[in-house]
Write a protein that holds these residues in place. Sequence first.
Motif, PDB file in Angstrom:
ATOM      1  N   ALA B 223       0.833  -1.208   0.000  1.00  0.00           N
ATOM      2  CA  ALA B 223       0.000   0.000   0.000  1.00  0.00           C
ATOM      3  C   ALA B 223       0.870   1.262   0.000  1.00  0.00           C
ATOM      4  O   ALA B 223       0.596   2.217  -0.744  1.00  0.00           O
ATOM      5  N   THR B 224       1.942   1.251   0.804  1.00  0.00           N
ATOM      6  CA  THR B 224       2.789   2.456   0.855  1.00  0.00           C
ATOM      7  C   THR B 224       3.494   2.670  -0.496  1.00  0.00           C
ATOM      8  O   THR B 224       3.607   3.798  -0.956  1.00  0.00           O
ATOM      9  N   ARG B 225       3.938   1.542  -1.115  1.00  0.00           N
ATOM     10  CA  ARG B 225       4.617   1.664  -2.422  1.00  0.00           C
ATOM     11  C   ARG B 225       3.626   2.138  -3.488  1.00  0.00           C
ATOM     12  O   ARG B 225       3.935   3.003  -4.305  1.00  0.00           O
ATOM     13  N   ALA B 226       2.422   1.557  -3.463  1.00  0.00           N
ATOM     14  CA  ALA B 226       1.429   1.927  -4.476  1.00  0.00           C
ATOM     15  C   ALA B 226       1.067   3.406  -4.329  1.00  0.00           C
ATOM     16  O   ALA B 226       0.906   4.124  -5.321  1.00  0.00           O
ATOM     17  N   TRP B 227       0.959   3.839  -3.073  1.00  0.00           N
ATOM     18  CA  TRP B 227       0.618   5.247  -2.834  1.00  0.00           C
ATOM     19  C   TRP B 227       1.712   6.157  -3.384  1.00  0.00           C
ATOM     20  O   TRP B 227       1.436   7.169  -4.048  1.00  0.00           O
ATOM     21  N   ALA B 228       2.957   5.769  -3.104  1.00  0.00           N
ATOM     22  CA  ALA B 228       4.089   6.583  -3.553  1.00  0.00           C
ATOM     23  C   ALA B 228       4.103   6.681  -5.080  1.00  0.00           C
ATOM     24  O   ALA B 228       4.490   7.708  -5.653  1.00  0.00           O
ATOM     25  N   ALA B 229       3.652   5.582  -5.742  1.00  0.00           N
ATOM     26  CA  ALA B 229       3.694   5.563  -7.210  1.00  0.00           C
ATOM     27  C   ALA B 229       2.315   5.872  -7.784  1.00  0.00           C
ATOM     28  O   ALA B 229       1.993   5.446  -8.894  1.00  0.00           O
ATOM     29  N   ARG B 230       1.451   6.592  -7.043  1.00  0.00           N
ATOM     30  CA  ARG B 230       0.054   6.706  -7.475  1.00  0.00           C
ATOM     31  C   ARG B 230      -0.106   7.435  -8.798  1.00  0.00           C
ATOM     32  O   ARG B 230      -1.092   7.244  -9.494  1.00  0.00           O
ATOM     33  N   GLU B 231       0.910   8.270  -9.164  1.00  0.00           N
ATOM     34  CA  GLU B 231       0.831   8.964 -10.453  1.00  0.00           C
ATOM     35  C   GLU B 231       0.754   7.967 -11.607  1.00  0.00           C
ATOM     36  O   GLU B 231       0.155   8.237 -12.631  1.00  0.00           O
ATOM     37  N   SER B 232       1.364   6.764 -11.396  1.00  0.00           N
ATOM     38  CA  SER B 232       1.420   5.806 -12.506  1.00  0.00           C
ATOM     39  C   SER B 232       0.222   4.848 -12.518  1.00  0.00           C
ATOM     40  O   SER B 232       0.111   4.005 -13.400  1.00  0.00           O
ATOM     41  N   LEU B 233      -0.684   4.969 -11.512  1.00  0.00           N
ATOM     42  CA  LEU B 233      -1.834   4.055 -11.484  1.00  0.00           C
ATOM     43  C   LEU B 233      -2.946   4.586 -12.380  1.00  0.00           C
ATOM     44  O   LEU B 233      -3.152   5.804 -12.456  1.00  0.00           O
ATOM     45  N   ASP B 234      -3.646   3.650 -13.045  1.00  0.00           N
ATOM     46  CA  ASP B 234      -4.804   4.124 -13.816  1.00  0.00           C
ATOM     47  C   ASP B 234      -5.997   4.317 -12.875  1.00  0.00           C
ATOM     48  O   ASP B 234      -5.924   4.007 -11.682  1.00  0.00           O
ATOM     49  N   GLU B 235      -7.103   4.793 -13.422  1.00  0.00           N
ATOM     50  CA  GLU B 235      -8.267   5.151 -12.613  1.00  0.00           C
ATOM     51  C   GLU B 235      -8.773   3.957 -11.798  1.00  0.00           C
ATOM     52  O   GLU B 235      -9.146   4.078 -10.637  1.00  0.00           O
ATOM     53  N   HIS B 236      -8.764   2.744 -12.428  1.00  0.00           N
ATOM     54  CA  HIS B 236      -9.295   1.574 -11.749  1.00  0.00           C
ATOM     55  C   HIS B 236      -8.384   1.077 -10.644  1.00  0.00           C
ATOM     56  O   HIS B 236      -8.850   0.730  -9.564  1.00  0.00           O
ATOM     57  N   GLN B 237      -7.091   1.053 -10.939  1.00  0.00           N
ATOM     58  CA  GLN B 237      -6.148   0.644  -9.883  1.00  0.00           C
ATOM     59  C   GLN B 237      -6.246   1.608  -8.701  1.00  0.00           C
ATOM     60  O   GLN B 237      -6.228   1.208  -7.536  1.00  0.00           O
ATOM     61  N   MET B 238      -6.366   2.904  -9.016  1.00  0.00           N
ATOM     62  CA  MET B 238      -6.481   3.914  -7.968  1.00  0.00           C
ATOM     63  C   MET B 238      -7.774   3.709  -7.182  1.00  0.00           C
ATOM     64  O   MET B 238      -7.796   3.856  -5.951  1.00  0.00           O
ATOM     65  N   GLY B 239      -8.855   3.342  -7.899  1.00  0.00           N
ATOM     66  CA  GLY B 239     -10.141   3.105  -7.229  1.00  0.00           C
ATOM     67  C   GLY B 239     -10.019   1.989  -6.200  1.00  0.00           C
ATOM     68  O   GLY B 239     -10.498   2.115  -5.072  1.00  0.00           O
ATOM     69  N   ASP B 240      -9.362   0.890  -6.578  1.00  0.00           N
ATOM     70  CA  ASP B 240      -9.197  -0.230  -5.644  1.00  0.00           C
ATOM     71  C   ASP B 240      -8.338   0.174  -4.453  1.00  0.00           C
ATOM     72  O   ASP B 240      -8.628  -0.189  -3.307  1.00  0.00           O
ATOM     73  N   LEU B 241      -7.261   0.937  -4.734  1.00  0.00           N
ATOM     74  CA  LEU B 241      -6.382   1.373  -3.641  1.00  0.00           C
ATOM     75  C   LEU B 241      -7.157   2.285  -2.684  1.00  0.00           C
ATOM     76  O   LEU B 241      -7.070   2.135  -1.459  1.00  0.00           O
ATOM     77  N   ARG B 242      -7.922   3.215  -3.253  1.00  0.00           N
ATOM     78  CA  ARG B 242      -8.719   4.124  -2.423  1.00  0.00           C
ATOM     79  C   ARG B 242      -9.674   3.349  -1.527  1.00  0.00           C
ATOM     80  O   ARG B 242      -9.825   3.674  -0.337  1.00  0.00           O
ATOM     81  N   ALA B 243     -10.313   2.326  -2.102  1.00  0.00           N
ATOM     82  CA  ALA B 243     -11.267   1.540  -1.310  1.00  0.00           C
ATOM     83  C   ALA B 243     -10.554   0.887  -0.129  1.00  0.00           C
ATOM     84  O   ALA B 243     -11.067   0.850   0.985  1.00  0.00           O
ATOM     85  N   TYR B 244      -9.318   0.401  -0.371  1.00  0.00           N
ATOM     86  CA  TYR B 244      -8.583  -0.249   0.713  1.00  0.00           C
ATOM     87  C   TYR B 244      -8.160   0.764   1.776  1.00  0.00           C
ATOM     88  O   TYR B 244      -8.260   0.495   2.979  1.00  0.00           O
ATOM     89  N   LEU B 245      -7.709   1.927   1.348  1.00  0.00           N
ATOM     90  CA  LEU B 245      -7.238   2.929   2.309  1.00  0.00           C
ATOM     91  C   LEU B 245      -8.387   3.580   3.070  1.00  0.00           C
ATOM     92  O   LEU B 245      -8.175   4.164   4.126  1.00  0.00           O
TER      93      LEU B 245
END
Lengths: 506, 438
Positions: B223-245
């Motif tokens: 989660a911390t790595r994905a957050w740090a690289a959030r610029e490179s996530l597409d809308e759907h990947q970001m949606g899933d990460l947001r739901a988890y956070l």
Amino acid sequence: MTDVDTWWREVGNAALVGTARRPVPPLPDLGAAGVRPREVATPREQALLDAAALGGAALRAGRRLDHAEPPEEAPAERRPEAPRRAVQLLELVMTQPPAGAQQRASLLNHWLRAADDAGCRVPHALLPTLLGLATGTRELRRPAAAVLGERGRWLAVLREEWQWVADAAAGAEARTASRVAGALPPTDEWARLPSTDRVAVLSVVRAHDPAAARALVVATWQSDSARDRRAHLDTLRVGLGPDDEPLLERALDDRSGTVREVAAELLDALPGSARAARMAERLRPLVRRTGLLGRGLDVILPDEPDPAAVRDGLGKPPPRRSARGWWLEQICAGAPFEVWSEVTGAEPSTTVKRLWDAQQQDALGGIRRAVRARRDPRWAAALLQQAWDMTLVPALPRASRERVALMRVDATTDRVHEVAAVVASVDPPWSADFSIALVSRLRASKVGSAMVVATMPHLVAGLHPAALDALERWIESTGADQTLTNNLRNLLQFHSVKRSITEAFR
Amino acid sequence: MPVMTRWTAAQVAGLAPDAASLTAARRLARPGPWSDTGSTDTLLWGKCQGSGKTPYQVSIDLTAPAFRCSCPSRKFPCKHGLALLLLWVDGSGSVADAAEVAGFAQEWAAERSARAEARAAGEAARPTRTPDPAAAARRLEERLTLMDGGMDDFARWLTDLVRSGTASARQQSYAWWDGTAARLVDAQLPGLADDVRSVGGAVGGRPDWAERLLVALGRWWTATRAWAARESLDEHQMGDLRAYLGWSTSTESVRRGDAVTDRWLVLGAHRTDDGRLQQQRTWLRGAATGETVQVLDFAAGGQVLPVARVVGSSLDATLARYPGAAVRRALFADEPVVADEPGRMPSGSSLESARTVAARAWGLNPWARRVPVVLDDVRVGLDRVVDAEGASVALAEDADVWSLLALTGGGPTRVFGELEESRLRPLTVVLDGEVVGL
């Protein structure tokens, strides 16, 4: 995969003690997964966290499935499922009991018995709830076991708390079998059932084939415990007749005092028996007419009994009871009523009145017992003319039983507990007329609310559906009395659900 | 109207605000006090004679469900509403289907739909009324800064933890875990905080704690790595990460987004209640798209969950999907209409193929806790299910094993359920073609 396993174990070890004390193992070759080590050297902590993330993902996505043998399948059902409307009612009674939680067991009991009579079973979806309820309420176990079906029995074997089902089902099956077309359980099979089920089966058999039931009792008489012998003898009360005399006569010589007592008590009900004749012989010399016109009656107390009399029940008296008075009572309870007619030449009512006037309490006590045992309506009526005694009511035919009870209710207006006792003496189910009349009496009472509370269990068990309209009208006029309204509503609910259950199985 | 769309008594009981209301309602649930009763697909109405002169007028919108009663009770729904529902559910004919709606119920329904339209219009108009886009951008900036700080702090906490080892972390009191969770909440990362609390609470007691904690550390680190690289996530990947956070997506923005109109089969549902929050998951499968989505409902502090959809029924509805790559969440964009014919459960697969499907879903969305699967010819045992190939998976601890056994009798059955990492939670079984929810 072994080097991945080794790697993951090593990662675990490093995590446990900390990267300060242990290095992180290098990534193994993950082939097609395409994970490469980082190009820049990372600090140990980050390498471990990377490894944990990777391992966690691999563990989740790559976990191998266990293999196991499929469980044993339930046998096919032999009975059809209960009708749809009945199933809805069962669900209602189990999950949201109408008429209050107290009445749930009795409604359930009614449902289960109706289902068994209709040859149906409980639908699979409701089995766990029913098993749970019957586990907690013992009286439901036997009727539940009869309608669980193959699936229910199969299910019950799997759970510790439901182990009672196997025993209860064996009993239920034997009873169902014995009820259907009088099929008799083979003696050795019956003998092996648990005690309570043996008694249950015996009762059913006795109800439609007294001789067969007696044969069962005789078959194991020698080997049964005193407790069982007593319980088995007790079931002979139903359908008792002259054919039972040899067994009872034999039981008068039993080792166990309680068995002898039951045998004597049962023989009291057989005025044509040899014991009754012996009692008549003992009674005759004790009774004589008195007064100039012979309209008085005197009964003298008997002397010390001989061994034959002791065997017939003239034994040690109960505590605080004169021995000779007790023997007189025993003699009067066992002798045929004809002895009295022979001596007095009068109707039972006259005889009873004369005994009453002479204050012959011991003799009257014996006659009362004889009336109860033989269900003699004429002598019962004669005794009831002198004084109310609810234990004599069952000896009357139903119509007069209910009439006498209503008269008594009228005579005891507003004495709540007496009324409750009178109502209790009329065994359920009641006739429509009696039910309607009783409801109107209760409603007319100044203490109707307390009356309903006191008679509630009997109203639940006995009331005829024809009285429900009267109940409904009463509810409409109860006004502010919330307790009364609630009780009447529960009563009404109970009976309407019960009626719906009966109808659902038609 | 098909009989199956009438609810069960248990569903009605679920709506009661307290036990006393339900008891009172049961007493009223008989024809005696009722008059002018009737129902349509969506409305249910009747008059109940109470202690007063005028009977109370009761109207129920079955779709919401919503209640109105002219009685003075402050309970909601009141006993009259519940009683009318019970009477209707009973199905013995006391509340008949009617072609014409009673006047008072019709008025209320009209008021309600007018209000709903006004609200919808208001919502549609809202974006233009947004006072100040600059202020909104500033608020977003502040939130991101807060979250960045929280994530950096959390990453440091993780590296410190592995440096000193999980064995020593296990010695910590719950307060230590709770403190970390509280800092995550302050940094507006409540979903992550919940995960930390739940893992921290279980570390002391479980025999397999070491591997569970290690896997959790990996998840948190991801989660911390994905957050740090959030610029490179597409809308759907970001949606899933947001739901988890635990960064919620506003329902308006979901409604504006990705909507699918289809006939949806209610595959199964599951309710949980941790004492603080009640949650209801409803799994739906689109007939045309074949996609399975979940609708989540929450209720806390005395609120009532909406009535569960009847498992096995089909709903004509437009569902708006939350952004996400796999195991997607959706919400009803409009009020679903129950289709006349019940749906058919699609055919399923072996456990092995189901696991492959689940692995693919986890590859797309590593945050998904569970993946919906339909399994064919599985036999339920005491603690596991076994498929025709002999492959087996353990039952979830909260699975209703006795109902499962009672319904299936150990015979081969089609089952819908949630596949978790190493366990299955069956929610629905198919018996003689009929879809039966557990």
